[in-house]
Design a protein around this motif. Structure first.
Motif, PDB file in Angstrom:
ATOM      1  N   THR A 139     -24.525 -24.263  21.019  1.00  0.00           N
ATOM      2  CA  THR A 139     -23.172 -24.457  20.521  1.00  0.00           C
ATOM      3  C   THR A 139     -23.218 -24.495  19.000  1.00  0.00           C
ATOM      4  O   THR A 139     -24.269 -24.323  18.385  1.00  0.00           O
ATOM      5  N   ALA A 140     -22.072 -24.758  18.392  1.00  0.00           N
ATOM      6  CA  ALA A 140     -21.996 -24.795  16.933  1.00  0.00           C
ATOM      7  C   ALA A 140     -22.845 -25.917  16.349  1.00  0.00           C
ATOM      8  O   ALA A 140     -23.343 -25.811  15.226  1.00  0.00           O
ATOM      9  N   ASP A 141     -23.034 -27.002  17.108  1.00  0.00           N
ATOM     10  CA  ASP A 141     -23.777 -28.144  16.567  1.00  0.00           C
ATOM     11  C   ASP A 141     -24.979 -28.542  17.424  1.00  0.00           C
ATOM     12  O   ASP A 141     -25.578 -29.595  17.198  1.00  0.00           O
ATOM     13  N   LYS A 142     -25.353 -27.705  18.403  1.00  0.00           N
ATOM     14  CA  LYS A 142     -26.480 -28.071  19.254  1.00  0.00           C
ATOM     15  C   LYS A 142     -27.170 -26.825  19.794  1.00  0.00           C
ATOM     16  O   LYS A 142     -26.518 -25.872  20.207  1.00  0.00           O
ATOM     17  N   SER A 143     -28.489 -26.845  19.783  1.00  0.00           N
ATOM     18  CA  SER A 143     -29.286 -25.781  20.396  1.00  0.00           C
ATOM     19  C   SER A 143     -30.453 -26.438  21.121  1.00  0.00           C
ATOM     20  O   SER A 143     -31.317 -27.054  20.486  1.00  0.00           O
ATOM     21  N   GLU A 144     -30.445 -26.334  22.441  1.00  0.00           N
ATOM     22  CA  GLU A 144     -31.480 -26.992  23.245  1.00  0.00           C
ATOM     23  C   GLU A 144     -31.936 -26.049  24.347  1.00  0.00           C
ATOM     24  O   GLU A 144     -31.118 -25.468  25.062  1.00  0.00           O
ATOM     25  N   PRO A 145     -33.266 -25.883  24.510  1.00  0.00           N
ATOM     26  CA  PRO A 145     -33.777 -25.021  25.580  1.00  0.00           C
ATOM     27  C   PRO A 145     -33.448 -25.593  26.957  1.00  0.00           C
ATOM     28  O   PRO A 145     -33.083 -26.768  27.095  1.00  0.00           O
ATOM     29  N   ARG A 168     -35.675 -41.902  31.778  1.00  0.00           N
ATOM     30  CA  ARG A 168     -35.473 -40.462  31.946  1.00  0.00           C
ATOM     31  C   ARG A 168     -36.622 -39.684  31.294  1.00  0.00           C
ATOM     32  O   ARG A 168     -37.117 -40.082  30.239  1.00  0.00           O
ATOM     33  N   HIS A 169     -37.017 -38.580  31.928  1.00  0.00           N
ATOM     34  CA  HIS A 169     -38.074 -37.723  31.371  1.00  0.00           C
ATOM     35  C   HIS A 169     -37.644 -36.257  31.469  1.00  0.00           C
ATOM     36  O   HIS A 169     -37.260 -35.788  32.538  1.00  0.00           O
ATOM     37  N   LYS A 170     -37.731 -35.548  30.341  1.00  0.00           N
ATOM     38  CA  LYS A 170     -37.395 -34.128  30.279  1.00  0.00           C
ATOM     39  C   LYS A 170     -38.653 -33.281  30.117  1.00  0.00           C
ATOM     40  O   LYS A 170     -39.529 -33.615  29.312  1.00  0.00           O
ATOM     41  N   ASP A 171     -38.720 -32.185  30.860  1.00  0.00           N
ATOM     42  CA  ASP A 171     -39.709 -31.131  30.642  1.00  0.00           C
ATOM     43  C   ASP A 171     -38.946 -29.863  30.309  1.00  0.00           C
ATOM     44  O   ASP A 171     -38.132 -29.392  31.109  1.00  0.00           O
ATOM     45  N   TYR A 172     -39.215 -29.305  29.116  1.00  0.00           N
ATOM     46  CA  TYR A 172     -38.514 -28.096  28.706  1.00  0.00           C
ATOM     47  C   TYR A 172     -39.178 -26.855  29.288  1.00  0.00           C
ATOM     48  O   TYR A 172     -40.346 -26.884  29.700  1.00  0.00           O
ATOM     49  N   GLU A 173     -38.438 -25.754  29.296  1.00  0.00           N
ATOM     50  CA  GLU A 173     -38.949 -24.500  29.851  1.00  0.00           C
ATOM     51  C   GLU A 173     -40.209 -24.057  29.100  1.00  0.00           C
ATOM     52  O   GLU A 173     -40.421 -24.404  27.931  1.00  0.00           O
ATOM     53  N   LYS A 174     -41.072 -23.296  29.785  1.00  0.00           N
ATOM     54  CA  LYS A 174     -42.371 -22.915  29.239  1.00  0.00           C
ATOM     55  C   LYS A 174     -42.256 -22.112  27.945  1.00  0.00           C
ATOM     56  O   LYS A 174     -43.136 -22.168  27.091  1.00  0.00           O
ATOM     57  N   ALA A 175     -41.170 -21.357  27.801  1.00  0.00           N
ATOM     58  CA  ALA A 175     -40.990 -20.573  26.582  1.00  0.00           C
ATOM     59  C   ALA A 175     -40.774 -21.463  25.354  1.00  0.00           C
ATOM     60  O   ALA A 175     -41.002 -21.028  24.221  1.00  0.00           O
ATOM     61  N   HIS A 176     -40.343 -22.698  25.580  1.00  0.00           N
ATOM     62  CA  HIS A 176     -40.123 -23.660  24.483  1.00  0.00           C
ATOM     63  C   HIS A 176     -40.736 -24.998  24.902  1.00  0.00           C
ATOM     64  O   HIS A 176     -40.019 -25.947  25.232  1.00  0.00           O
ATOM     65  N   PRO A 177     -42.063 -25.096  24.909  1.00  0.00           N
ATOM     66  CA  PRO A 177     -42.718 -26.302  25.424  1.00  0.00           C
ATOM     67  C   PRO A 177     -42.348 -27.552  24.637  1.00  0.00           C
ATOM     68  O   PRO A 177     -42.230 -27.534  23.411  1.00  0.00           O
TER      69      PRO A 177
END
Length: 231
Positions: A139-145, A168-177
């Motif tokens: 978005t205009a103010d956010k970029s998250e994989p 809470r625990h997040k694991d991002y996609e492999k393209a953006h570890p």
């Protein structure tokens, strides 16, 4: 590395006495069983209490809205009504990650209101899905994989404060570890409801036992420092 300094002095309201004035039935002294707003303001951690790289954020968040309890794309709940709000948001941003600490204390006129606020937020936590997958957000103010986030709730008690914590625990996609961990602690004591949220984001990192252990120790230490300052 997370650092926590020595507790600051807490201000306590007292009844002033002099030769000409005194506390009377017409002007009763404050109920000493209740926690004072100034005491909670003094108990919340400031940047110098946590570490040398921590600062207040450039943009202030809405004090009448809490952080998201369930994570993912869930809406952050509003502050339970009826209390005086005091908050202290802090951030620590670096090249390989960032940390944030958002502390909100709600000081009510009586304990029943604090318990009602705790129950309302517990109902939100009980409705959190155990796992959620979120696509990439730009978005205009956010970029998250894209990421997958797990959510678990546990009971929490310390120094006569009782409530719960959402982990809470997040694991991002492999393209953006990368990983992100968040702890939302919600505790009540007498007439006060405390919502304390600690989050850490690590770029290029993968979750492991040592990282999880450090995060657990850090968020518990942050919460413990605040609640132990309150008599």
């Amino acid at each position: 590395m997370l650092v926590i300094g020595k507790p600051a002095r807490v201000a306590v309201a007292v009844c002033a006495l002099s030769l000409f004035t005194a506390c009377s039935d017409d002007n009763p002294s404050p109920d000493k069983s209740l926690i004072d707003l100034n005491e909670m303001r003094g108990a919340l951690l400031q940047a110098q209490d946590v570490g040398p790289t921590w600062t207040p954020p450039d943009a202030s968040a809405d004090p009448n809205r809490l952080v998201s309890v369930c994570g993912g794309t869930s809406t952050a709940p509003p502050v339970p009504p009826g209390g005086q709000v005091v908050s202290s948001p802090l951030v620590d941003e670096g090249d390989t990650g960032a940390q944030s600490l958002t502390q909100t204390a709600l000081v009510y006129g009586d304990p029943s209101q604090a318990e009602a606020g705790l129950a309302a937020l517990k109902a939100v936590a009980d409705g959190c899905p155990a796992t959620v997958s979120v696509p990439q957000t730009v978005t205009a103010d956010k970029s998250e994989p894209a990421y997958t986030e797990s959510v678990a709730t546990q009971q929490l008690s310390q120094n006569d404060w009782d409530g719960f914590a959402v982990i809470r625990h997040k694991d991002y996609e492999k393209a953006h570890p990368g990983t992100a961990d968040t702890a939302v602690a919600v505790l009540a004591k007498r007439n006060v409801l405390l919502v304390d949220t600690y989050a850490i984001y690590r770029l290029g990192a993968t979750g492991d036992a040592s990282t999880a252990s450090q995060f657990t120790g850090d968020w518990q230490r942050l919460v413990g420092t605040v609640v132990n300052r309150v008599g």
